[in-house]
Design a protein around this motif. Structure first.
Motif, short mmCIF file in Angstrom:
data_model
loop_
_atom_site.label_atom_id
_atom_site.label_comp_id
_atom_site.label_asym_id
_atom_site.label_seq_id
_atom_site.Cartn_x
_atom_site.Cartn_y
_atom_site.Cartn_z
N GLY A 409 0.82 -1.21 0.00
CA GLY A 409 0.00 0.00 0.00
C GLY A 409 0.85 1.26 0.00
O GLY A 409 0.54 2.23 -0.70
N VAL A 410 1.93 1.23 0.77
CA VAL A 410 2.84 2.38 0.80
C VAL A 410 3.41 2.63 -0.59
O VAL A 410 3.46 3.77 -1.08
CB VAL A 410 3.99 2.12 1.82
N LEU A 411 3.82 1.56 -1.24
CA LEU A 411 4.43 1.65 -2.58
C LEU A 411 3.46 2.30 -3.57
O LEU A 411 3.81 3.28 -4.25
CB LEU A 411 4.83 0.24 -3.04
N VAL A 412 2.27 1.76 -3.67
CA VAL A 412 1.31 2.26 -4.66
C VAL A 412 0.92 3.70 -4.32
O VAL A 412 0.85 4.57 -5.20
CB VAL A 412 0.07 1.34 -4.73
N ASP A 413 0.69 3.98 -3.05
CA ASP A 413 0.28 5.33 -2.65
C ASP A 413 1.39 6.34 -2.92
O ASP A 413 1.13 7.43 -3.44
CB ASP A 413 -0.11 5.33 -1.17
N ASP A 414 2.63 5.99 -2.57
CA ASP A 414 3.74 6.91 -2.83
C ASP A 414 3.85 7.22 -4.31
O ASP A 414 4.06 8.36 -4.71
CB ASP A 414 5.07 6.29 -2.36
N LEU A 415 3.76 6.19 -5.14
CA LEU A 415 3.89 6.40 -6.58
C LEU A 415 2.78 7.31 -7.09
O LEU A 415 3.02 8.21 -7.89
CB LEU A 415 3.85 5.06 -7.32
N ARG A 416 1.56 7.07 -6.63
CA ARG A 416 0.42 7.83 -7.13
C ARG A 416 0.45 9.28 -6.64
O ARG A 416 0.04 10.18 -7.35
CB ARG A 416 -0.89 7.18 -6.68
N VAL A 417 0.96 9.47 -5.43
CA VAL A 417 0.91 10.82 -4.87
C VAL A 417 2.16 11.63 -5.25
O VAL A 417 2.07 12.80 -5.60
CB VAL A 417 0.77 10.75 -3.33
N ARG A 430 9.90 4.65 4.65
CA ARG A 430 8.77 5.19 3.89
C ARG A 430 7.43 4.85 4.56
O ARG A 430 6.41 5.41 4.23
CB ARG A 430 8.77 4.63 2.46
N ALA A 431 7.45 3.89 5.46
CA ALA A 431 6.19 3.43 6.08
C ALA A 431 6.02 4.11 7.44
O ALA A 431 6.87 3.98 8.32
CB ALA A 431 6.21 1.91 6.25
N GLU A 432 4.92 4.83 7.60
CA GLU A 432 4.64 5.50 8.88
C GLU A 432 4.35 4.48 9.98
O GLU A 432 4.63 4.72 11.14
CB GLU A 432 3.40 6.41 8.76
N TYR A 433 3.78 3.35 9.61
CA TYR A 433 3.29 2.40 10.62
C TYR A 433 4.16 1.15 10.63
O TYR A 433 3.67 0.03 10.67
CB TYR A 433 1.81 2.08 10.36
N ARG A 434 5.48 1.37 10.59
CA ARG A 434 6.37 0.21 10.36
C ARG A 434 6.47 -0.71 11.56
O ARG A 434 6.92 -1.83 11.41
CB ARG A 434 7.74 0.67 9.90
#
Lengths: 617, 78
Positions: A409-417, A430-434
């Motif tokens: 989810g982090v990957l797809v969201d980062d790319l899209r945003v 990169r993950a807030e909730y690691r």
């Protein structure tokens, strides 16, 4: 043969994962690749996993993807990176035998249910009514489908640079894909240019290992896949050497011949995996750089010198490689090179990785501006699942994973945003909730979602059901059975004499209480496997922090629940500045939370959006 | 201050924790943070606090809006 539900173009890590995922979803799937024999090829570093990347592999595995199992079959040196640090940042990694990896991937895909491998090159897309309907192959064949996944890697308009030489190619010795780039541009997909590089390959038989540091793997090796009980492939070691002043001088005095510095390369390279010429310039004060000499296979003398990717001319590569300790007589099997390629700005994708410009077209891997096998495979899995859903019904709700559920989810969201202004690679940072998104609990986070969706097979579902039952029993035991301070003291554990009975979880919160002590105090826990006990220990040790993170996740999900319509006309929101409006129109965030993550977003603009959402509701 | 809860218990805990690390209890405290869980609550409080202080700045930090107010009546914590 011509009618499919899903067509996947490209047989790299994204393509293999996309094809398998679509097929698992029940879609009649075609995987179009130039040659069956290159399916699962590791074009660059013969290794899987690492920090952040290992998390992705475990998540792919949790959704019944292939990469973890294939890496387990091919791994010849396994290490958990950051093993001495906290559970959140530990990253499983394996050195892989390149041939075993390819063979294992091909063995799985050869007989995969619902999957047909088509040898050929995709030349063009079949588009009708502004919707992708299939692909046209170079030999004139036409394949139709409800959805197409493009995973062209570095093949899209690929151009190899080796010193002053320039060769159009997708990777060494293979032609580029030229027609597809034109097609994508014709339909308005925003294209950019990126570059990556690879080092020379060395003949290990000509390396003098006697003076080099040895880097052994973990014993016992820890598998990637939740389905692998034990690694049975023979294990080997890596070696470490270093650059020296002489190496740096050989590079520095030839910088004008490096395509990176002569202006020959215009694409942006990966900041986190710089070429050796880049390192020598950017870290000029460093006296040496570490180089891992990684074997490419058990019966292959080829060695991958990790840390010296370069596009310098052959004579310069010859000169600087021979300055490395242990490499003074080394024979170079193949020279390093840089490759420039086209990518599509991922801000033009939906959360399902479907093109906003061309419905029915899904993109995954380096074509979206990422670097790395794991990032590619992760997107392949998501795109494959969503392509299958879309082929079944274009109106079907997409399968998405949010930032609190997984690195996927982090990957797809980062790319899209954020897009990919430079090649994107995954990091734990990169993950807030690691603390919750750990490599050790990917199955707990994702496998049930995969079972509900239909992308997880029976074998994994059974393994997960057994593990889940064991976890529940162990957690019940660790939270229900308790000992008084006196009982603890009589067994050598001192706590406050406050009369409060303490469970195994309570005791694990004490930093000086070890798991071994807890097992001695609660012997029934000993019946559980090391994997289950690891979860119990992490649950106990980080309980307070995990609760706090869960509160953050709850807040995040509340913002993610505030959705912004896909058709929203930002001109209707009067209070937005032109700059913010342009950013919003480019990204088209699906939620208020996603809007907040857009660089340059302001509180005032967010409040305007919030008011708009409330009014619309 | 009527809008936000009294901060004394929070500050007690903060200074007790500082003392446990050997830090003095009389350190000057020039600002205090109050975190809310949703954008909706943020907007409500931001509007309400305008009657009790001056909005000095507002910016995004790590994807979250942060509003800084100078209170008309400062907290006194001794």
């Amino acid at each position: 043969m011509s009618g499919f539900d899903v067509i996947v173009v490209g047989g790299g890590h994204a393509g293999c994962e996309a094809a398998a995922a679509a097929a698992r979803m029940g879609a009649k799937t075609a995987l179009v690749t130039h040659k069956f024999s290159t399916l699962g090829e590791m074009s660059c570093n013969p290794a899987i996993g690492g920090l952040g990347k290992g998390h992705l592999v475990r998540e792919i595995d949790a959704l019944d993807g292939l990469m973890g199992r294939v890496a387990d079959a091919a791994g010849i040196q396994f290490r958990v990176l950051n093993a001495s640090k906290g559970a959140a940042v530990r990253g499983p990694r394996a050195q892989a035998d390149r041939k075993l990896y390819r063979n294992a991937m091909q063995a799985i895909l050869r007989d995969y249910p619902n999957l047909t491998i088509v040898e050929g090159g995709a030349q063009d897309l079949l588009v009708q009514n502004n919707r992708v309907q299939g692909v046209v192959l170079g030999d004139g064949r036409t394949l139709t489908a409800g959805a197409v996944v493009l995973t062209t890697g570095t093949f899209l308009n690929g151009l190899i640079h080796l010193g002053e030489e320039r060769t159009p190619a997708g990777r060494y010795g293979e032609p580029p894909a030229l027609g597809l780039s034109e097609t994508l541009a014709r339909y308005g997909l925003p294209l950019g240019r990126l570059k990556t590089g690879t080092p020379a390959r060395l003949d290990g038989r000509t390396i003098d290992y006697s003076a080099l540091e040895v880097q052994p793997g973990d014993d016992p090796p820890q598998p990637f896949s939740y389905l692998t009980e034990k690694i049975t492939t023979p294990q080997t070691v890596c070696h470490i050497t270093y650059t020296s002043a002489a190496t740096h001088e050989a590079i520095r005095s030839n910088l004008h011949r490096a395509p990176m510095y002569s202006g020959q390369i215009t694409g942006t390279g990966p900041r986190y995996c710089p070429s050796i010429e880049d390192k020598v310039v950017r870290f000029a004060d460093k006296e040496r750089h570490q180089i891992f000499l990684e074997p490419e296979g058990l019966d292959d003398p080829t060695v991958y010198p990790n840390g010296i990717s370069t596009s310098l001319p052959k004579d310069v590569q010859d000169a600087f490689i021979h300055t490395l300790p242990g490499c003074d007589k080394v024979s170079i099997l193949r020279y390093g090179y840089a490759i420039e390629y086209d990518y599509c700005d991922p801000r033009a994708l939906t959360p399902a990785l479907e093109s906003k410009h061309l419905p029915g077209l899904f993109l995954a891997g380096q074509i979206n501006g990422t670097t790395g096998y794991e990032e590619a495979a992760a997107q392949g899995l998501m795109a494959g699942i969503n392509a299958a859903l879309c082929a079944g019904s274009p109106e079907a709700a997409p399968f998405t994973i949010d930032r609190a559920e997984g690195y996927l989810g982090v990957l797809v969201d980062d790319l899209r945003v954020h897009g990919a202004p430079e090649p994107y690679r995954m990091f734990t940072s990169r993950a807030e909730y690691r603390l919750l998104l750990r490599a050790d609990n990917a199955d707990q986070r994702l496998t049930e979602r995969g079972i509900e969706l239909g992308c997880v097979g029976r074998e994994r579902a059974n393994v997960w059901a057994q593990k889940k039952a064991q976890l529940e029993r162990a957690r019940a035991l660790a939270s229900e059975t308790a000992l008084s301070p006196n009982e603890l003291a009589s067994r050598g554990v001192t706590v406050n004499q406050d009369g409060v009975r303490r469970t195994a979880f309570d005791l694990l919160r004490y930093p000086d209480v070890t798991l071994a002590q807890v097992l001695a105090l609660f012997p029934a826990l000993r019946d559980f496997s090391p994997a289950i006990l690891e979860q119990i220990e992490i649950d106990g040790r980080y309980a307070g922090y995990l609760d706090r993170q869960q509160a953050d996740i709850d807040a995040y999900r509340r913002e993610e629940a505030l959705t912004l319509p896909a058709t929203l006309d930002y001109k209707d929101i009067g209070a937005l500045s032109n700059e913010i409006r342009t950013k919003l129109e480019r990204v088209r965030p699906a939620t208020l939370g996603a809007a907040a993550r857009i660089p340059g977003m302001t509180p005032a603009a967010l409040i305007s959006l919030l008011r708009f959402v409330k009014r619309a509701a | 201050m009527s809008i936000l809860p009294p901060p004394a218990s929070l500050l007690d805990a903060v200074f007790a924790a500082l003392a446990a690390h050997g830090l003095p209890r009389d350190l000057p405290c020039d600002h205090i943070c109050y975190r809310v869980a949703t954008m909706t609550r943020y907007e409500e409080l931001r509007e309400a606090l305008k009657s009790e202080g001056v909005l000095v700045s507002e910016s995004m930090i790590a994807g979250r809006p942060i509003a800084t107010f100078r209170l008309l009546t400062p907290y006194i914590y001794l």
